[in-house]
Design a protein around this motif. Structure first.
Motif, mmCIF file in Angstrom:
data_model
loop_
_atom_site.group_PDB
_atom_site.id
_atom_site.type_symbol
_atom_site.label_atom_id
_atom_site.label_comp_id
_atom_site.label_asym_id
_atom_site.label_seq_id
_atom_site.Cartn_x
_atom_site.Cartn_y
_atom_site.Cartn_z
ATOM 1 N N VAL A 12 0.833 -1.205 0.000
ATOM 2 C CA VAL A 12 0.000 0.000 0.000
ATOM 3 C C VAL A 12 0.868 1.255 0.000
ATOM 4 O O VAL A 12 0.565 2.242 -0.677
ATOM 5 C CB VAL A 12 -0.946 -0.011 1.218
ATOM 6 C CG1 VAL A 12 -1.708 1.299 1.319
ATOM 7 C CG2 VAL A 12 -1.927 -1.165 1.125
ATOM 8 N N GLY A 13 1.965 1.216 0.761
ATOM 9 C CA GLY A 13 2.870 2.356 0.788
ATOM 10 C C GLY A 13 3.477 2.649 -0.565
ATOM 11 O O GLY A 13 3.706 3.809 -0.916
ATOM 12 N N ALA A 14 3.742 1.608 -1.360
ATOM 13 C CA ALA A 14 4.269 1.823 -2.706
ATOM 14 C C ALA A 14 3.253 2.537 -3.592
ATOM 15 O O ALA A 14 3.618 3.400 -4.410
ATOM 16 C CB ALA A 14 4.672 0.482 -3.323
ATOM 17 N N VAL A 15 1.970 2.200 -3.425
ATOM 18 C CA VAL A 15 0.925 2.899 -4.183
ATOM 19 C C VAL A 15 0.880 4.369 -3.766
ATOM 20 O O VAL A 15 0.822 5.273 -4.621
ATOM 21 C CB VAL A 15 -0.443 2.234 -3.956
ATOM 22 C CG1 VAL A 15 -1.553 3.036 -4.650
ATOM 23 C CG2 VAL A 15 -0.442 0.803 -4.472
ATOM 24 N N GLY A 241 8.504 8.401 2.498
ATOM 25 C CA GLY A 241 7.280 8.768 3.203
ATOM 26 C C GLY A 241 6.133 7.830 2.903
ATOM 27 O O GLY A 241 5.355 7.478 3.795
ATOM 28 N N GLY A 242 5.999 7.398 1.652
ATOM 29 C CA GLY A 242 4.915 6.493 1.286
ATOM 30 C C GLY A 242 5.046 5.134 1.950
ATOM 31 O O GLY A 242 4.066 4.600 2.490
ATOM 32 N N LEU A 243 6.244 4.566 1.937
ATOM 33 C CA LEU A 243 6.448 3.264 2.572
ATOM 34 C C LEU A 243 6.252 3.358 4.088
ATOM 35 O O LEU A 243 5.647 2.460 4.708
ATOM 36 C CB LEU A 243 7.847 2.739 2.247
ATOM 37 C CG LEU A 243 8.116 2.440 0.765
ATOM 38 C CD1 LEU A 243 9.549 1.952 0.571
ATOM 39 C CD2 LEU A 243 7.132 1.421 0.210
ATOM 40 N N ALA A 244 6.749 4.438 4.689
ATOM 41 C CA ALA A 244 6.560 4.617 6.129
ATOM 42 C C ALA A 244 5.080 4.767 6.470
ATOM 43 O O ALA A 244 4.589 4.202 7.461
ATOM 44 C CB ALA A 244 7.350 5.835 6.613
#
Length: 289
Positions: A12-15, A241-244
């Motif tokens: 989801v973080g990758a999206v 930031g997205g992965l976190a």
């Protein structure tokens, strides 16, 4: 539980990271924060389900068609909602123009495609026995797409003349125009590229998020968070930031669940911005005194 949190969180973080990169690519070329990134992500899933699941198009051809539609929508966004604003004295009107365009596309999608979430077909004909854990394609496809995107952008910006022209426009558009760089054409190409990245995010994440017109608002917000956390214009920061965000969101869902998970995300987001307004990977802007 730990494996589920990490695998789903990274996917989801990758999206979210890809949507954040979409924001950055549009912003870097125009200094306009376009609110169409979530729309592009939503359409990536909806058009993919339409082409592959309903129309029966081959997955590869459907994928190419979705990216082509994304590029076309990026161009339309630049021509209809950004270019007129850049000619106006009141340039903050892009908030209204891009948001109105995104909402219009969302409503058309709801009317034509329906308001119910639709399943997204598996893209790769793998052995069903391998569809567990990390081998589940819905978990690793967004991560692979994110890695390929960030690697491709690094190569484009650092190794090609077109990429350096993009960086010049982002750094100082007035100086770039004085050097003879075609600002309008570069901005159009940048929005087309952003359209491809945005629909790629929605397409690769649709097996998790489903094909649903309501994903637009979710992706708009959660795609903005990595940009704010990583620093405006920093694609690497958007990925971090997205992965976190994805990991923290999934952990909060498992630990507290429901509305409390969203509250936890908002709380951490506010705290980080209070401590580092320039973002985790951003640099503090120099101020003349």
């Amino acid at each position: 539980m730990f494996q589920s949190i990490v695998s789903y969180g990274l996917a989801v973080g990758a999206v979210y990271a890809l949507i954040g990169i979409t924001y950055n690519v549009m912003y870097s070329a125009s200094r306009v924060f376009s609110f169409t990134a979530g729309m592009l992500g939503m359409l990536g899933g909806v058009l993919g389900a339409l082409f592959i699941h309903q129309w029966g198009i081959n997955a590869v051809l459907g994928f190419v068609a979705v990216l082509a539609c994304g590029a076309a929508l990026g161009l339309v966004t630049e021509i209809l909602t950004v270019r007129p604003v850049l000619k106006s004295v009141e340039q903050h009107l892009y908030v209204l123009s891009t948001l109105a365009f995104a909402l219009m596309i969302q409503q058309v999608t709801a009317i034509e495609f329906g308001t119910e979430a639709q399943p997204f077909p598996p893209l790769l004909p793998l052995d069903p026995n391998l569809g567990a854990g990390w081998l589940d394609q819905k978990l690793w496809l967004p991560i692979v797409a994110c890695a390929v995107t960030i690697g491709g952008l690094e190569f484009l910006y650092r190794k090609t003349l077109v990429g350096r022209a993009f960086l010049a426009i982002a750094e100082d558009s007035y100086a770039a125009r004085a050097l003879g760089l075609p600002e309008t054409q570069l901005r159009m190409a940048s929005f087309a590229l952003a359209g491809v990245i945005g629909t790629l995010a929605g397409f690769t994440g649709a097996q998790m998020l489903l094909a649903f017109f309501g994903n637009q608002s979710i992706l708009n917000f959660y795609g903005f968070v990595p940009v704010a956390l990583g620093g405006m214009g920093s694609n690497r920061g958007a990925v971090i930031g997205g992965l976190a965000l994805g990991l923290f969101q999934q952990a909060a869902n498992f630990l507290v669940g429901g509305i409390f998970a969203a509250v936890a995300v908002f709380a951490v987001f506010i705290v980080v911005l209070l401590l580092r307004p320039e973002g985790l990977a951003g640099a503090a802007a120099a101020r003349r005194v």
